[in-house]
Write an enzyme that holds these catalytic residues in place. Structure first.
Site, mmCIF file in Angstrom:
data_model
loop_
_atom_site.group_PDB
_atom_site.id
_atom_site.type_symbol
_atom_site.label_atom_id
_atom_site.label_comp_id
_atom_site.label_asym_id
_atom_site.label_seq_id
_atom_site.Cartn_x
_atom_site.Cartn_y
_atom_site.Cartn_z
ATOM 1 N N GLN A 95 -3.092 7.539 -2.976
ATOM 2 C CA GLN A 95 -3.196 7.762 -1.534
ATOM 3 C C GLN A 95 -2.384 9.001 -1.163
ATOM 4 O OE1 GLN A 95 -2.286 3.965 0.496
ATOM 5 N NE2 GLN A 95 -4.406 3.942 1.160
ATOM 6 N N TYR A 118 -13.793 1.536 12.338
ATOM 7 C CA TYR A 118 -12.811 2.049 11.391
ATOM 8 C C TYR A 118 -12.527 3.540 11.617
ATOM 9 C CZ TYR A 118 -10.141 0.403 7.345
ATOM 10 O OH TYR A 118 -9.137 -0.010 6.512
ATOM 11 N N TRP A 173 0.844 -1.199 0.000
ATOM 12 C CA TRP A 173 0.000 0.000 0.000
ATOM 13 C C TRP A 173 0.877 1.246 0.000
ATOM 14 C CZ3 TRP A 173 -2.877 -4.178 0.568
ATOM 15 C CH2 TRP A 173 -4.243 -4.096 0.302
ATOM 16 N N GLY A 185 -7.314 7.894 2.407
ATOM 17 C CA GLY A 185 -6.785 6.964 3.389
ATOM 18 C C GLY A 185 -7.694 6.722 4.575
ATOM 19 N N ASP A 197 -10.953 5.793 5.083
ATOM 20 C CA ASP A 197 -11.935 5.261 4.137
ATOM 21 C C ASP A 197 -13.382 5.660 4.385
ATOM 22 O OD1 ASP A 197 -9.543 4.013 3.679
ATOM 23 O OD2 ASP A 197 -10.376 2.030 3.425
ATOM 24 N N GLU A 215 -3.775 -2.258 14.418
ATOM 25 C CA GLU A 215 -4.049 -1.355 13.295
ATOM 26 C C GLU A 215 -4.637 -0.046 13.808
ATOM 27 O OE1 GLU A 215 -6.718 -1.434 9.152
ATOM 28 O OE2 GLU A 215 -6.791 -3.112 10.563
ATOM 29 N N ARG A 240 -16.012 -2.546 10.595
ATOM 30 C CA ARG A 240 -15.663 -2.233 9.217
ATOM 31 C C ARG A 240 -16.716 -1.327 8.578
ATOM 32 N NH1 ARG A 240 -10.699 -3.067 7.978
ATOM 33 N NH2 ARG A 240 -11.300 -3.327 5.823
#
Length: 507
Positions: free
Chosen positions: A156, A413, A77, A216, A218, A457, A251
């Site tokens: 990105q 997220y 990525w 980035g 999302d 993450e 998500r």
């Protein structure tokens, strides 16, 4: 010596100002070639945070680049690799250079750096959208997509020039021996030309994103209004591989994902062409279904323009034009996206021609910029520590979205959780503007949370509870960068970001 021990070694040809204060002294090593010049040697306590971060990066290394995580994100990525290189420079400057070189080797002829470079050894069903969705070598032919590697067709945030400069200063001798900057500079310059010209869709001087994945962040609430105009792709037309690795409640929703797929398919079917807002794409398709000027995306472009000015000086030019361009972009950012009443920057929806009134972490990232007006910077610091983001009070780390916002969710997220890359940027921004005590507090919280979360993450901003993938590469890489802070705390300085030039320019 095993591979992990080799990776965590440190060469010292001179005192290194970015080593942590507790690092023991190291001895000089011979330098027979670039590969050995990249090795750094030091003793670290078994199980230390430094060693465990290095092990994450070693486990996610493919031989030419680093995946964000083996399961959820099995390819390369774009902005991940920039952040990863920033951390890798403390372990292996050679590998940090290779990380960026691999990414830029997939650059398109029009200058864009694709957001994914696909690994052909990974099964197609391991990630969606896969190479057969993007069809880069055919749909992107007119835009100069490479024929020998498959990529996505969107981009990105442009962190890459900043990363390249930081990688260079980590080991200038190795960089010069490999001609790292002379080889990478033309690609970085072409990347910035693409953004500054082809992506100035609003005509106000700022770069625009044409898909939420490009920014980035999302599924940030800032995208809700622009996305509401997009008819989603039918659910039966795609399969979400991300749900194989993450809880659905963490998500993006199926509705949002259907809109992402529709936007990407329309862009692909238009040959990945960029059109000014209001223009009509191929077959009469409206080209402005999603066109947004984002403050974080443009702040990172400005920071990288400053870095390109430094690179130009290193290569014998002066960088004056790039430095001036960065200052003009900073002025445009303030003019178009700053809301003084709310004390932060907002996204601008180009189709609706107005600011999107959603407080997201993107609106704080411009704190990174050294030429930001003093009053604007002071106000951003106050907003960062105020009730909407709670740093130093309600939250351990800066959330991705307004704590009091209607869409806040601490686990879903980009709608509330805290991310390590945005917090790392804000830690640098606090130092740039002299807020060293606050930056030190944020640094400590980042290191503690990385440790206790297993290099997650992203995390719950209140508790630090891990969310998403564990052993995440940019979390490990940026942990390493924070661990290598100078004893005097002089990180994120104007010099490091790249402001300040004199004389001609390289373009």
């Amino acid at each position: 010596m095993d591979r992990t021990t080799q990776l965590t070694a440190r060469r010292t040809e001179r005192p290194d100002p970015v080593l942590i204060a507790s690092s023991p002294p190291a001895t000089r090593r011979d330098e027979p070639g670039p590969a050995k010049a990249a090795v750094r040697e030091t003793a670290r306590p078994a199980g230390s945070l430094h060693l465990r971060a290095a092990e994450v990066l070693e486990g996610n290394w493919t031989g030419t680049s680093t995946v964000p995580s083996r399961g959820l994100y099995p390819h390369q990525w774009s902005w991940d690799s920039a952040f990863i290189a920033i951390g890798l420079r403390h372990l292996s400057p050679l590998r940090a250079q290779t990380e960026l070189e691999t990414l830029l080797g997939a650059q398109w002829g029009d200058g864009r750096v694709p957001h994914i470079v696909f690994n052909p050894s990974v099964p197609l069903d391991a990630y969606f959208p896969s190479p057969d969705f993007w069809r880069s070598s055919t749909a992107g032919r007119s835009a100069g997509a490479p024929r020998t590697v498959q990529t996505s067709g969107i981009v990105q945030p442009p962190v890459h020039a900043l990363a390249a400069w930081l990688v260079h200063v980590a080991d200038p001798g190795l960089s010069r021996a490999r001609s790292f900057l002379p080889r990478i500079y033309p690609r970085l310059a072409a990347w910035h030309r693409y953004l500054l010209h082809r992506r100035d869709l609003g005509g106000g001087g700022l770069a625009s994103v044409v898909h939420p994945w490009e920014q980035g962040m999302d599924n940030a609430p800032s995208w809700d209004a622009p996305l509401a105009r997009v008819a989603p792709a039918p659910a039966r037309s795609f399969r979400r591989a991300d749900l194989d690795h993450g809880a659905a409640e963490d998500r993006p929703t199926d509705l949002d994902y259907g809109r992402y797929v529709r936007l990407a398919a329309d862009y692909r079917d238009g040959g990945y062409a960029d059109h000014p807002t209001g223009a009509t794409g191929s077959g009469g398709r409206r080209a402005d279904g999603f066109a947004v000027e984002d403050p974080a995306f443009n702040a990172l472009l400005i920071a990288s323009e400053h870095a390109l000015a430094r690179i130009a000086r290193e290569l014998g030019a002066t960088g004056t034009a790039r430095h001036a361009r960065a200052e003009r972009l900073t002025a445009a950012l303030v003019d178009r996206l700053w809301d003084p009443a709310e004390g932060m920057f907002f996204c601008r929806d180009l189709r609706a021609d107005g600011l999107i009134p959603e407080r997201g972490v993107s609106g704080l990232v411009p704190l990174l910029l050294p030429a930001l007006p003093r009053g604007t910077a002071d106000t951003l610091v106050a907003t960062l520590h105020g009730p909407h983001f709670g740093l130093g009070g309600a939250t351990r780390l800066v959330p991705s979205y307004d704590l009091a916002g209607h869409a806040f969710d601490p686990h879903r997220y980009w709608r509330g959780p805290a991310w390590f890359n945005t917090n790392w940027l804000l830690e640098r921004g606090l130092r740039v503007h002299g807020e060293h005590a606050r930056a030190q507090g944020l640094r400590g919280a980042l290191l503690e949370t990385a440790d206790t979360s297993g290099f997650a993450e992203y995390v719950d901003p209140y508790t630090g509870e891990a969310c998403g993938a564990l052993g995440f590469s940019w979390t490990a890489a940026l942990t390493l960068d924070l661990l290598h802070e100078a004893p005097d705390g002089a990180r994120g300085t104007t010099r490091e970001i790249g402001e300040g030039t004199e004389g001609g320019d390289l373009r």
